[in-house]
Design an enzyme around this catalytic site. Structure first.
Site, PDB file in Angstrom:
ATOM      1  N   ASP A   1       0.850  -1.188   0.000  1.00  9.98           N
ATOM      2  CA  ASP A   1       0.000   0.000   0.000  1.00  9.98           C
ATOM      3  C   ASP A   1       0.889   1.242   0.000  1.00  9.98           C
ATOM      4  O   ASP A   1       1.629   1.480   0.960  1.00  9.98           O
ATOM      5  CB  ASP A   1      -0.868  -0.061   1.261  1.00  9.98           C
ATOM      6  CG  ASP A   1      -1.785   1.128   1.433  1.00  9.98           C
ATOM      7  OD1 ASP A   1      -1.621   2.149   0.725  1.00  9.98           O
ATOM      8  OD2 ASP A   1      -2.673   1.041   2.309  1.00  9.98           O
ATOM      9  N   ILE A   2       0.821   2.037  -1.052  1.00 12.88           N
ATOM     10  CA  ILE A   2       1.679   3.215  -1.168  1.00 12.88           C
ATOM     11  C   ILE A   2       1.444   4.208  -0.026  1.00 12.88           C
ATOM     12  O   ILE A   2       2.359   4.923   0.370  1.00 12.88           O
ATOM     13  CB  ILE A   2       1.534   3.891  -2.550  1.00 12.88           C
ATOM     14  CG1 ILE A   2       2.723   4.829  -2.805  1.00 12.88           C
ATOM     15  CG2 ILE A   2       0.181   4.591  -2.677  1.00 12.88           C
ATOM     16  CD1 ILE A   2       2.869   5.262  -4.245  1.00 12.88           C
TER      17      ILE A   2
ATOM     18  N   GLY B   1      -9.103   4.601  -6.463  1.00  5.70           N
ATOM     19  CA  GLY B   1      -7.785   3.968  -6.523  1.00  5.70           C
ATOM     20  C   GLY B   1      -6.755   4.628  -5.620  1.00  5.70           C
ATOM     21  O   GLY B   1      -7.043   5.002  -4.487  1.00  5.70           O
ATOM     22  N   VAL B   2      -5.543   4.769  -6.139  1.00  4.24           N
ATOM     23  CA  VAL B   2      -4.429   5.373  -5.404  1.00  4.24           C
ATOM     24  C   VAL B   2      -4.807   6.785  -4.961  1.00  4.24           C
ATOM     25  O   VAL B   2      -4.549   7.192  -3.828  1.00  4.24           O
ATOM     26  CB  VAL B   2      -3.151   5.411  -6.283  1.00  4.24           C
ATOM     27  CG1 VAL B   2      -2.064   6.270  -5.647  1.00  4.24           C
ATOM     28  CG2 VAL B   2      -2.619   4.004  -6.516  1.00  4.24           C
ATOM     29  N   ASP B   3      -5.423   7.538  -5.848  1.00  4.35           N
ATOM     30  CA  ASP B   3      -5.796   8.933  -5.568  1.00  4.35           C
ATOM     31  C   ASP B   3      -6.692   9.020  -4.331  1.00  4.35           C
ATOM     32  O   ASP B   3      -6.416   9.779  -3.397  1.00  4.35           O
ATOM     33  CB  ASP B   3      -6.499   9.507  -6.806  1.00  4.35           C
ATOM     34  CG  ASP B   3      -6.662  11.022  -6.773  1.00  4.35           C
ATOM     35  OD1 ASP B   3      -5.954  11.703  -6.004  1.00  4.35           O
ATOM     36  OD2 ASP B   3      -7.483  11.524  -7.553  1.00  4.35           O
TER      37      ASP B   3
ATOM     38  N   GLY C   1      -4.688   1.272 -13.353  1.00  3.37           N
ATOM     39  CA  GLY C   1      -5.965   0.921 -12.723  1.00  3.37           C
ATOM     40  C   GLY C   1      -7.116   1.204 -13.667  1.00  3.37           C
ATOM     41  O   GLY C   1      -7.192   0.659 -14.766  1.00  3.37           O
TER      42      GLY C   1
ATOM     43  N   ASN D   1      -6.345  12.445 -10.767  1.00  2.00           N
ATOM     44  CA  ASN D   1      -7.102  12.835 -11.947  1.00  2.00           C
ATOM     45  C   ASN D   1      -6.902  14.334 -12.121  1.00  2.00           C
ATOM     46  O   ASN D   1      -6.390  15.011 -11.230  1.00  2.00           O
ATOM     47  CB  ASN D   1      -8.577  12.411 -11.854  1.00  2.00           C
ATOM     48  CG  ASN D   1      -9.303  13.093 -10.712  1.00  2.00           C
ATOM     49  OD1 ASN D   1      -9.297  14.317 -10.590  1.00  2.00           O
ATOM     50  ND2 ASN D   1      -9.930  12.285  -9.869  1.00  2.00           N
TER      51      ASN D   1
ATOM     52  N   TYR E   1      -7.550   3.569 -15.575  1.00  2.00           N
ATOM     53  CA  TYR E   1      -7.129   4.131 -16.867  1.00  2.00           C
ATOM     54  C   TYR E   1      -6.664   3.045 -17.829  1.00  2.00           C
ATOM     55  O   TYR E   1      -6.345   3.311 -18.974  1.00  2.00           O
ATOM     56  CB  TYR E   1      -6.048   5.193 -16.663  1.00  2.00           C
ATOM     57  CG  TYR E   1      -6.564   6.499 -16.053  1.00  2.00           C
ATOM     58  CD1 TYR E   1      -7.870   6.637 -15.594  1.00  2.00           C
ATOM     59  CD2 TYR E   1      -5.723   7.585 -15.944  1.00  2.00           C
ATOM     60  CE1 TYR E   1      -8.329   7.829 -15.041  1.00  2.00           C
ATOM     61  CE2 TYR E   1      -6.172   8.786 -15.389  1.00  2.00           C
ATOM     62  CZ  TYR E   1      -7.471   8.896 -14.942  1.00  2.00           C
ATOM     63  OH  TYR E   1      -7.907  10.081 -14.407  1.00  2.00           O
TER      64      TYR E   1
ATOM     65  N   SER F   1      -1.525   4.891 -14.234  1.00  3.33           N
ATOM     66  CA  SER F   1      -2.471   4.609 -15.333  1.00  3.33           C
ATOM     67  C   SER F   1      -2.860   3.145 -15.495  1.00  3.33           C
ATOM     68  O   SER F   1      -3.562   2.804 -16.443  1.00  3.33           O
ATOM     69  CB  SER F   1      -1.959   5.150 -16.682  1.00  3.33           C
ATOM     70  OG  SER F   1      -2.074   6.552 -16.727  1.00  3.33           O
TER      71      SER F   1
END
Length: 169
Positions: free
Chosen positions: A10-11, A32-34, A124, A24, A126, A122
């Site tokens: 997990d980042i 997601g990550v965002d 996920g 985005n 994307y 990109s």
């Protein structure tokens, strides 16, 4: 010489000078990550993102560009937000994806960051094919002059980890 390391996990749990967010263009959080970075980092990140939207990025952050904010409650000094290309919409334009890594490293250098944690940008929602994304990411980091000492790719699952590991071999 920049050291490239791979970590599966997990980042938002990483300790680094800068954590890269696959944002985005709105900079206002997402999935997601965002979404994970905004949730764990707390409201300070969103506050700075709103200020960026109100000033320099009224129409949003362009694809392939990068900008930094505080890291809030994350174990980092900064979050570097970069907007990856949507695979279908970009026609698979590798230069846009490579730009995310290059621009993030440029921002890291401006900040004086020595350790930077990247997700697989990109890959996920994307939908960039993982093997191609890993190739572009590793080649770009290897070929971008930077003062960053360690680039850590933090990969969410086995499939991503294995794709990046093949590129490092």
């Amino acid at each position: 010489m920049t050291t490239i390391t791979l970590v599966q996990g997990d980042i938002t749990r990483q300790s680094a000078d800068a954590i890269v967010n696959a944002a985005n263009s709105s900079l206002l959080g997402g999935g997601g990550v965002d979404g994970a970075i905004h949730r764990r980092g707390g409201p300070a990140i969103l506050e700075e993102c709103r200020a960026l939207r109100a000033s320099r990025y009224g129409k949003g952050l362009p694809t392939g560009q990068a900008v930094a904010t505080t890291a809030g409650e994350l174990d980092a000094r900064w979050v570097i937000h970069t907007v990856g290309p949507v695979y279908q919409a970009s026609g698979g334009d590798a230069s846009l994806l490579a730009s995310c890594y290059r621009e993030s490293l440029r921002v890291a250098d401006e900040l004086g960051a020595r350790t930077v944690a990247f997700p697989a940008i990109s890959t996920g929602v994307y939908r960039w094919p993982m093997d191609d994304a890993a190739r572009i990411a590793v080649e770009t980091v290897r070929n971008t002059p930077t003062a960053v000492e360690e680039v850590r790719f933090v990969l969410f699952d086995d499939r991503a980890y294995e794709a990046f590991a093949r590129q490092l071999d």
